[in-house]
Each structure stands twice: as C-alpha cells, then as structure tokens.
Design a protein around this motif. Structure first.
Motif, PDB file in Angstrom:
ATOM      1  N   PHE A  40     108.805   6.358   6.842  1.00 22.57           N
ATOM      2  CA  PHE A  40     109.616   5.318   6.686  1.00 22.57           C
ATOM      3  C   PHE A  40     111.081   5.426   6.440  1.00 22.57           C
ATOM      4  O   PHE A  40     111.945   4.559   6.567  1.00 22.57           O
ATOM      5  N   ALA A  41     111.683   6.983   5.904  1.00 25.77           N
ATOM      6  CA  ALA A  41     112.808   7.084   5.956  1.00 25.77           C
ATOM      7  C   ALA A  41     113.648   7.208   7.251  1.00 25.77           C
ATOM      8  O   ALA A  41     114.869   6.979   7.462  1.00 25.77           O
ATOM      9  N   ASN A  42     112.801   7.126   8.461  1.00 27.26           N
ATOM     10  CA  ASN A  42     113.372   7.391   9.705  1.00 27.26           C
ATOM     11  C   ASN A  42     113.063   6.222  10.491  1.00 27.26           C
ATOM     12  O   ASN A  42     114.011   6.108  11.512  1.00 27.26           O
ATOM     13  N   TYR A  43     112.343   5.468  10.131  1.00 31.60           N
ATOM     14  CA  TYR A  43     112.133   4.145  10.941  1.00 31.60           C
ATOM     15  C   TYR A  43     111.669   2.904   9.859  1.00 31.60           C
ATOM     16  O   TYR A  43     111.212   2.869   8.913  1.00 31.60           O
ATOM     17  N   SER A  60     108.562  17.248  13.236  1.00 33.73           N
ATOM     18  CA  SER A  60     108.799  18.146  14.138  1.00 33.73           C
ATOM     19  C   SER A  60     110.275  17.760  14.512  1.00 33.73           C
ATOM     20  O   SER A  60     111.012  18.539  15.335  1.00 33.73           O
ATOM     21  N   HIS A  61     110.895  16.829  13.618  1.00 32.09           N
ATOM     22  CA  HIS A  61     112.494  16.749  13.944  1.00 32.09           C
ATOM     23  C   HIS A  61     113.261  16.336  12.669  1.00 32.09           C
ATOM     24  O   HIS A  61     112.474  15.810  11.669  1.00 32.09           O
ATOM     25  N   SER A  62     114.397  16.744  12.604  1.00 34.21           N
ATOM     26  CA  SER A  62     115.195  16.676  11.427  1.00 34.21           C
ATOM     27  C   SER A  62     115.365  15.033  10.941  1.00 34.21           C
ATOM     28  O   SER A  62     115.225  14.282  11.710  1.00 34.21           O
ATOM     29  N   SER A  63     115.633  14.909   9.700  1.00 31.90           N
ATOM     30  CA  SER A  63     115.780  13.608   9.059  1.00 31.90           C
ATOM     31  C   SER A  63     117.167  13.028   9.639  1.00 31.90           C
ATOM     32  O   SER A  63     118.056  13.710  10.022  1.00 31.90           O
ATOM     33  N   THR A  64     117.210  11.501   9.992  1.00 27.14           N
ATOM     34  CA  THR A  64     118.330  11.054  10.269  1.00 27.14           C
ATOM     35  C   THR A  64     119.275  10.368   9.448  1.00 27.14           C
ATOM     36  O   THR A  64     120.212   9.819   9.834  1.00 27.14           O
ATOM     37  N   ILE A 113     113.788   4.418   1.513  1.00 21.50           N
ATOM     38  CA  ILE A 113     112.826   3.354   2.055  1.00 21.50           C
ATOM     39  C   ILE A 113     112.938   1.997   1.509  1.00 21.50           C
ATOM     40  O   ILE A 113     113.396   1.832   0.263  1.00 21.50           O
ATOM     41  N   THR A 114     112.563   0.914   2.393  1.00 24.80           N
ATOM     42  CA  THR A 114     113.017  -0.517   2.008  1.00 24.80           C
ATOM     43  C   THR A 114     111.759  -0.730   1.058  1.00 24.80           C
ATOM     44  O   THR A 114     110.817  -0.176   0.903  1.00 24.80           O
TER      45      THR A 114
END
Length: 922
Positions: A788-791, A809-813, A818-819
């Motif tokens: 939720f933090a990334n999308y 598998s990937h770093s946070s953007t 979160i909303t």
C-alpha cells in the motif's frame, strides 16, 4: 423405662454449666465482607499484570495527549483494559454470590428443635441450642441426638451413625460389656448429629457445641485450604512467561532505538534527543501493553461462569468458580459408599423360602399367604408415599426393605397388617436378636406365631423346616442354609431368618407363659427361609466408574462400613478385581497405625479404606497431594468434612449434612456418581476451551506486538490505530471469549488421561502453532503495508497479486504512508484473518472439522461469527474519523473475505490429513 431416680440439673446448675462449657451451638466460620471477597479477585497473576499494563497505558495516553497533542481517543486503550479487568472480576464475583445464595437456602439449619430433658426432677422440653453438659436427655425412635454423651439406659437402641462413620445402623448399649470388635466409637457413646433408628434410651450429655465430635470435625473443616488449583498454577506460569517475553521485547526495542539514535546522529541534539528517548520509552511500554492478553481473565471467568450455570442443570451446584475446571484436572476421586455408590436404602437382594415355588409370590396359595403375613404383620416399619412419588421407609430400614419387597411384588402390606388381630408382640431387641408377633389370621382362621431375626437364633427355635408342602427335619436343611448365609455375609449383606407356628391355646396364662420375661418360650417352630438384604449399588454407577477409570482417574472407596461390605461394593462396581490383594485395601485403624512414610508408600495402591474415621480420610487426601495428585473427594457426612475441605475439590451430597456442604466446593444435588463423571467432563472441556481461547488470543497479540515492534525498529508508524486495536480487543476478546466459552462439552475428553501436574497451559503444539500462524499473519500484513505504501489503491479490483508477492524484492519508492482507504482495507484484513482463525481455534487440539457439532454451536459460536463480521462492516462503513476508516465497496468485502479465507481452508486440509493418517494407523 424407670426414670424417677434421675433428677437432672437444677436451673442454677444449667447456668453454671453453660458458663463453663458453652452453648450447644457450632461457632460459625468467620464471614468475609462482600468487598473483601470482591478484592480477592484482583489477586490473580494475570489480573495483576493487567493492572500494571493499565497504569503503563494511562501513562502513555497522558504523554500522547499532552506532549504530542493527540486526541481524547488515546484514553480508549486504558479504558478498554480497565473494562476488561472489571468484567473479569465482577462476573466471577456475581456468579459466586448467586451460588452462595442458592447454597444457603439448601443448607439451612434449625437449632430450635425441642428435646425431652430431665431438669429439676421433672421432664421438660428444651431447644437443642440450650442443652448443656450434664443434662439428662430421653431418646426415642426418630430423635436426632443433640450432643455427645454416655448412655445411662438403653432398650434395643440402634443409631444411624452415617453422618459420622458411614454406618446406617449401629447398635448402642449402656452396657460396655456388649462392645463389639472394630467399632469406630464405644458402644455406650452416642454422638451429636446421629439419629435414633429404633429403641429408646437415656443419655447424659458429656460434650456440647464445638467440643462434640461433630463440632471438632466442623472446626477442622474450616482450616484454610492453601492448595492452589491446577488452573491457577498454570495461569501463574503463563503470566510469568508473558511478563518475561514482553519485557524482553521492550528492552530489545529500547536497545535498538538507542543504537539507531547514535547512527542517526541524534546524540547530544538536546530537545530532539530527549523527545526521541521518551518516545522510545513510550513504544516499549506500548509493547508491554499490547502483549498482555487482556481478554484472558474475562475468557476464563466467562468459561467458568457459563459452566457453573450449565452444571447446575446436570445436578452440580458449584459454589466456587475454580471448582468447575479443577474437576477436569482430577487424578484421584475418593468417594464414600453410602448414597453415592449405593442407593442409601436397604433392599432385598435375594430370598430363599423353600416353601414357595419358582415364581415366588406370584402364584397365590397358602404358602405365599403365609410368607406375606409373616413379613407384613411381624413388623413395626411403615412406608410413606412422598409428594414427589418416592417411597420412604419409616422405622427400621431392614424391616422397610422387606415391606418394599412386598410392595414390588404387588402385595399391600398395610391391608394384611390391619386385617390380622395382634394378640401379643415382642419387639426386636439386640439382646434377643429377634422379633415375635402372635396374631389371629382371618386368612387361615388360626392363631399364628411369627418369628423374624438373626438366622442362627431363629434356627435354634425350629424343629422342622418347610419345603413346598412337606415338613422336613431342621438338620436336613441346616447345612444348605448356613452355606447360603455364609455367602451373603461374605458379601457384606444383612440376613434375616423367618419361622412360624400355629398356636391353639391363646388364653391369658398360655400367652403369658409363651412370652414370659420378655423372651419367647417356644422351640418347636417351623423354619420358613431366609432373606439377604443390602444397600444396592446405583444402576448407573458401574458404567460411571468404568468411564472414570478409562479417563485415567483413580477411584478409591473410603467408607465407615465393614471391610467385607466395602470389598463387595468394590467388586460390584468393577473397582475390585481378582488381582487385587490386601495391599489394595486397609482399615482406618490400620492406616492410622502406619508411619507417614509407610502411609505415603501405600496410598497410591489403595482402592478401599473401610472403617474410616474423619481424620483418616483427610490424611489420605494430604498424602495423595504429596504425590502431586489432584484430589476430588465426595461425602455426605460430618465425618467427610475435613477431607472435603483438604481436597482440591470437595463434592458434598444434596441430602448431606450442613458441615459437609459447608466444606465443599460443589454440591451433587442427585447424590449420583454419574453427576461426578459429568463434572469431570465439563471441567476438561472447559480447560480445552480456555486453551483454544489462548491459542486464538495470543496469535492476535503476537501479530499486534510484531507490527508495533517492526514499526519501532524501522521508524514507521503502525497502520493500526489505538481505536482500531480497541475494537479488535472488544470483538476478539469479548465475543471470541464468549464464542469459545459457550462451546458444548465433548465426551471425547474422557478418552484422554488427566493432564500432568507439571504441564504448561501452552503446550508445545500450541506454542509452535501460535508462532507459526503469527509469523504467517505478520508477513501478510507487513507485505500489505509495504504494497500500500508503494501503490495507491482506490479499489481492490486494482490489486495486483504479482506485485504484492514481489513487494520485498525492490526498495520502497517513498515514505511508508498509506491512504485512509488502504488503512481501512488493512484493518479489515487484520480482523478477517482472526475471524477465519476463530474456526481453527474452535477445534484446536482435535482432528475434527471446524464444522463439527455446528448445530450444537448455534446458540453461541455461530451468532458470534455474525456479530464479528457485521460489526466489522458497520465500523468500517460508519466509523469515520474516530476509527480513521473510510467505507469500502461491497466487492471489496468479497475480495477481503476470499483473500483471508485460506486461513480456514488450509486448517481444514491439515486436519483432514491428520484424520486420514490417524485412521490408517488404527
């Protein structure tokens, strides 16, 4: 009976005796105040931990409210803990108070009963409580003996001593030379609380009130029992475990945060550093608060209270909450005989009247008429038809057994008795050992002399015996009769012999000669036969004993009866077998003679203790507890009170004495051993339900702790707000506790042995399952938080499972924020994971499907499921800013339910595999 030479006490002597030796009343136990009883509920280890958590939670709330300008809702958490504590303590307190009120109604005592006492040279009536030492009391059939004393005179006196020794019929005499072997109390001594069954006498009071044997036992039964119940011991262990784990996590957080403070160069930054340290302390305190299962005390109390209420419907009046569960932990049951294993009513076991045919009294002829008249007429007992439809014997219980046998054969004894004209009668006496009645029989139109009594005495009066229509010499049948008698007596039964004679001359002189000097002068009677009389075993007891033994519980008979009778009852109920030896039985005097070490080495092998005295039974209980046994004791007499009090669970009988019921934790209203078995089943089921709640609740706590813990370590805020956690505690603690506590008892628990004294309430399987499931839930929730933090999502239809699986598998953007919509989804997923896990908790510890016994759960478990589901939908839909949620679309709820449901289906699959493997092994 001549009484003129007894003058009794004067009024001044009565006052002097009362001042020296006290009143004839029992000193009541000190009554604790209602407030003290309530405050005692706060001594439980888990409650103490909750109270500490409450103080810590108040501290956190005050800090957040004043230092961080948080809203008033920060106080909801401490309010929730406070409500949980009050509910847990108040519910149990109220249920116990209600049981105590019912108990007092059941256990009322009347000290105003009047007794005939000789005072000032005359007979007067005095209330029981005003009798003093030195009083001379007249005793008649049916009288309760009001104090301890010595017999001055006695005529055919028989006393029911079952309240003190278990003996329903004991011969008493003023002549000490008539002392029999192995008597529990001297033949000349009569005791408070016992009852005159037959005959009459005069006694001098030697002890009153607390000084009587009854009073000593009563006082001994009030000694505080400091033995902890198995559940208390296990919950204390759990409390210490929770304390260690939560404090360790809090310490780890503080250490980790301090390390992070140095790596982030906050050391020496003044206000920023102090705020960071204070915040770290608050997070550590929050971990402690979150880790405490505040619903546990309420769950335990609800389970105990519901069981307490339901057990009443199965004839178990529970006075103390803990007793419900402790019965499930019982490893030994020490049971009395009379009234619990037996019916406490003498019955004909077998009759041998050779003059009758194979169908007994069914074929009516002169022989059956003779037997019927011999029993009905030559008796002083009566049968009362009680309002509840029972038959109650008035008078000698042995004679009553004969009348009940006639009644069962369809014979109206009273009609026969009233039809016969009694010419002369010799009542039964312990000296003669027989009773004789001379009557005119309208059936035979003859005068008939009937004799009934000890067979060996009756046979001496007989020259002939009647077999069918023939008379044979008594010597021809004597050996067979003696053989039968020996068989009955070896089984602990009472036996009676019967004889008759037709009498021609009934003139006054002839009758006077026949009954001269209160002794029958007749030795040419005709022997009719014998009857064996016993207190029969209750029909349901053998099966109940077998079930109890199959459940791994030892049963020991402790009775005041003779060794032969006790052993025979043990044989009939399946407790005593061919392999049992003298090692497995002992008498009270023999047991008292053993040293403590000898007795300790012997108690586990004992199956029967006969001629047991009050302190013998208590010593047995104490020694069993020294072997780490959980002991339940049954009893109805005053003699049982010390043991009832000493045991982990004392079970008194509904018609038992006041002293016995005061010393017990449970009263068995129907006096049946089967009810005791049901109490064990309830206790074991209740314990399993508590374990199920712990399994369910601790998973929530583990997940909540790890969410807070991870946020503290990684510098993120928890996606679950205080109000949301409060809601989770409300629906999951309160309603889940209610759901699991209301599960019906399962007979399957009786197939398992009792849990070990050293067992932890969290079994290895439970700990493994809690950690494993908790880890799975936390992975799901933390991955959702990261996703939720990334999308940014506005609908779950946009949710991408591939991205979610690959989220780590990937770093946070960006920041882990979160909303409100995503927070609502996260909150609902958290609740629904626990919702489905409630099904697993319902059958945890078994191989059953979660839908097993669903019909039996319709009154408790299923309604709670709907409350949780509908409540969650309503909170998310209407909770608004208070719960920091926003409404979800109907399709979102469908996706959340489907997404979380594998919690149940995977559990079902695992249980199906276990059932298949178990079936294959069988």
């Amino acid at each position: 009976m001549e009484q003129k030479h007894y003058t009794g006490l004067t009024d001044n002597q009565v006052l002097e005796s009362r001042s020296l030796y006290g009143e004839n009343t029992l000193t009541p136990p000190p009554q604790e105040s209602v407030w003290k009883k309530f405050l005692q509920k706060f001594q439980d280890t888990i409650i103490i931990i909750l109270l500490i958590a409450l103080l810590a939670s108040i501290g956190v709330a005050i800090y957040e409210y004043f230092a961080e300008d948080a809203g008033w809702d920060v106080f909801l958490e401490p309010i929730g803990i406070f409500v949980a504590v009050i509910l847990a303590t108040l519910v149990g307190f109220l249920f116990e108070q209600n049981a105590e009120r019912k108990f007092k109604v059941l256990n009322q005592v009347n000290d105003d009963t009047l007794f005939k006492v000789i005072r000032n040279g005359g007979i007067t009536e005095v209330p029981k409580k005003e009798i003093v030492k030195g009083d001379i009391i007249l005793l008649n059939g049916g009288d309760e003996i009001p104090a301890d004393g010595r017999l001055l005179e006695s005529v055919s006196l028989q006393v029911n001593e079952s309240t003190l020794t278990g003996e329903p019929l004991t011969r008493k005499s003023a002549d000490s030379s008539e002392e029999e072997k192995d008597t529990t109390y001297p033949v000349w001594q009569v005791l408070k609380g016992t009852t005159v069954v037959e005959g009459h006498g005069i006694m001098e009071v030697e002890s009153v009130g607390d000084s009587t044997e009854y009073g000593k036992v009563y006082k001994g039964s009030q000694i505080e029992n400091k033995i902890q119940t198995p559940l208390n011991i296990q919950l204390n262990r759990l409390g210490k475990l929770i304390t260690r784990v939560s404090y360790s996590m809090a310490a780890l957080i503080l250490i980790s945060r301090i390390i992070l403070m140095f790596t982030n160069n906050l050391w020496g930054q003044g206000t920023a550093m102090y705020e960071y340290l204070l915040n770290s302390v608050m997070i550590a305190v929050t971990i402690i608060v979150v880790s405490v299962p505040e619903g546990l005390p309420m769950s335990v109390t609800l389970s105990l209270a519901l069981s307490m209420k339901r057990m009443l419907a199965t004839n178990n009046l529970v006075r103390k909450l803990h007793a419900c569960e402790t019965m499930g932990a019982a490893t030994v049951i020490c049971t009395d005989k009379t009234g619990t294993l037996t019916q406490n009513q003498m019955r004909i076991f077998q009759t041998r009247f050779p003059m009758l045919g194979s169908d007994g009294l069914k074929t009516k002829n002169n022989h059956t008429a003779l037997v019927e008249e011999a029993i009905a007429t030559n008796s002083t007992a009566f049968i009362e038809h009680t309002p509840d439809g029972r038959l109650k014997v008035l008078g000698n219980p042995t004679e009553g057994a004969l009348l009940l046998w006639l009644q069962a054969e369809g014979v109206n004894y009273l009609q026969l008795r009233e039809a016969d004209e009694v010419i002369a009668q010799l009542p039964f006496s312990t000296e003669r050992k027989y009773m004789a009645t001379l009557v005119y029989s309208p059936v035979f139109k003859k005068n008939i002399l009937f004799l009934k009594g000890a067979p060996e005495v009756i046979m001496k009066h007989c020259r002939h015996a009647q077999t069918g229509d023939h008379l044979v010499n008594m010597d021809e049948v004597a050996n067979d009769v003696n053989k039968d008698l020996l068989g009955y007596q070896n089984q602990g039964m009472r036996t009676l012999g019967f004889a008759y004679k037709f009498v021609e001359d009934i003139s006054e002189s002839a009758v006077e000669k026949l009954f001269a000097f209160s002794k029958l002068d007749a030795y040419d009677l005709i022997f009719m036969g014998i009857a064996a009389i016993s207190d029969p075993v209750r029909a349901d007891v053998p099966e109940a004993i077998r079930e109890t033994q199959d459940a791994g519980i030892q049963v020991k008979i402790v009775t005041g009866d003779t060794p032969a009778t006790a052993k025979e009852i043990g044989r009939q109920i399946g407790l005593w077998g061919e392999r049992d030896t003298d090692r497995n039985q002992i008498s009270g005097p023999e047991f008292a003679a053993l040293s403590d070490q000898e007795a300790f080495d012997r108690v586990m092998d004992l199956k029967i203790m006969s001629r047991a005295r009050p302190m013998d039974k208590e010593r047995l209980v104490r020694l069993l507890q020294d072997h780490h046994q959980v002991v339940a004791v049954t009893g109805d007499g005053t003699n049982d009170a010390p043991a009832l009090n000493a045991a982990q669970v004392g079970l008194s009988m509904g018609d038992g004495t006041t002293v016995a019921k005061e010393a017990s934790a449970i009263t068995i209203l129907d006096n049946s051993f089967t009810s005791i078995g049901r109490a064990v089943m309830w206790g074991r089921s209740l314990y399993r339900n508590i374990q199920r709640f712990l399994f369910f609740q601790l998973i929530i706590n583990v997940v909540a702790c790890l969410v807070v813990f991870s946020g503290a370590l990684f510098g993120t805020t928890s996606p679950l707000t205080v109000t949301q956690m409060l809601w989770v505690n409300l629906i999951m603690d309160t309603f889940a506790a209610l759901a699991l506590a209301s599960l019906p008892p399962s007979p399957d628990v009786m197939k398992n042995p009792p849990r070990k004294h050293s067992d932890h309430i969290l079994t290895k399987n439970m700990r493994r399952s809690i950690l494993m499931i908790g880890a799975i839930f936390i992975i799901i929730l933390l991955s959702l938080q990261r996703y939720f933090a990334n999308y940014d999502l506005t609908s779950l239809s946009d949710f991408n499972f591939i991205d979610w699986i690959n989220v780590f598998s990937h770093s946070s953007t960006g920041p882990m924020a979160i909303t409100p919509y995503e927070q609502s989804v996260f909150f609902s997923v958290f609740v629904m994971l626990q919702f489905w896990n409630l099904f697993n908790a319902k059958v945890f510890g078994s191989r059953y499907s979660a839908f097993h016994q669903m019909r039996d759960s319709m009154n408790g478990f299923v309604p709670v499921l709907f409350i949780i589901l509908i409540g969650q939908i309503l909170i998310v839909t209407f909770g608004g800013t208070m719960f920091q949620v926003t409404p979800l679309l109907p399709m979102d709820w469908v996706w959340i339910i489907l997404f979380t449901s594998p919690v149940l289906w995977v559990g079902e699959l695992v249980r199906a595999i276990e059932r298949a493997v178990f079936s294959t092994k069988k």
